[in-house]
Design a protein around this motif. Sequence first.
Motif, PDB file in Angstrom:
ATOM      1  N   ARG A   1       0.638  -1.352  -0.209  1.00  0.00           N
ATOM      2  CA  ARG A   1      -0.470  -0.127  -0.067  1.00  0.00           C
ATOM      3  C   ARG A   1       0.351   0.938  -0.134  1.00  0.00           C
ATOM      4  N   SER A   2       2.096   1.345   0.789  1.00  0.00           N
ATOM      5  CA  SER A   2       2.697   2.465   0.632  1.00  0.00           C
ATOM      6  C   SER A   2       3.004   2.532  -0.612  1.00  0.00           C
ATOM      7  N   LYS A   3       3.662   1.491  -1.390  1.00  0.00           N
ATOM      8  CA  LYS A   3       4.320   2.081  -3.058  1.00  0.00           C
ATOM      9  C   LYS A   3       2.657   2.217  -3.564  1.00  0.00           C
ATOM     10  N   GLY A   4       2.017   2.707  -3.326  1.00  0.00           N
ATOM     11  CA  GLY A   4       0.507   3.445  -4.279  1.00  0.00           C
ATOM     12  C   GLY A   4       0.057   2.042  -4.596  1.00  0.00           C
TER      13      GLY A   4
END
Length: 235
Positions: A156-159
């Motif tokens: 999720r942190s990578k979009g």
Amino acid sequence: MASDNNLVDCMSEAANYQMPQSLRRLFATLLVYCNPANPKELWQTFEYPMSEDFLLIPNIQTDNIRILVLNDINNILHSLGHNINEFTLISNNNFSFSTSSTIMQQPTDIHLEQQQNAYNVILSRIFLNKPGAFFVDGPGGTGKTYLYRALLATVRSKGFIALATATSGVAASVLPGGRTAHSHFKLPIDIHDNHGCNITKQSSLASLIRDAKLIVWDEVSMARKKLIETFDLLL
């Protein structure tokens, strides 16, 4: 208040087919929502089947196994807004769980290494855009949920989109953004051979599933075979 005999019957039936971790979740749920008259007796009756996964830890003592089991039950109770000291499961009602980290010290390095390997392999497959299915197995307390949370957070942190689901509502509640498989994928409760997921190809949920880089399904081994097959057909 449910009859303790009914609770014993419920636990006895579950012990025939559920893994120890799921049995501990059920036990905690019964403590909170069924208010047994004698929770200590219920604990003593089912301590062994709730402990069987921890028996696999090398060179661990019986008293330490009990601490690990009670600690796991306490963690589940916390997710339900309660504490194990509200129930009289053991003689010392103000039981301290601070020793559990010491007990787990021996296998911790092994578990961390295994978690790291799984984390690297799964993320490598995701970011190379290659499909794959992975089954994560291990006794309770070895950090499976920690691994799932780390994978979800990284993706999720990578979009990217990462979906968190579980067979039971209790397991889903400890995953960030977690929902039950029935809720997430519109799986029918009473599933038959000719049933499928109630999702149209043009729906926003279908688009979400297509765009997902990662789907985590906790306690998948507790789901019925037909449920897995229906989900596979959906994919």
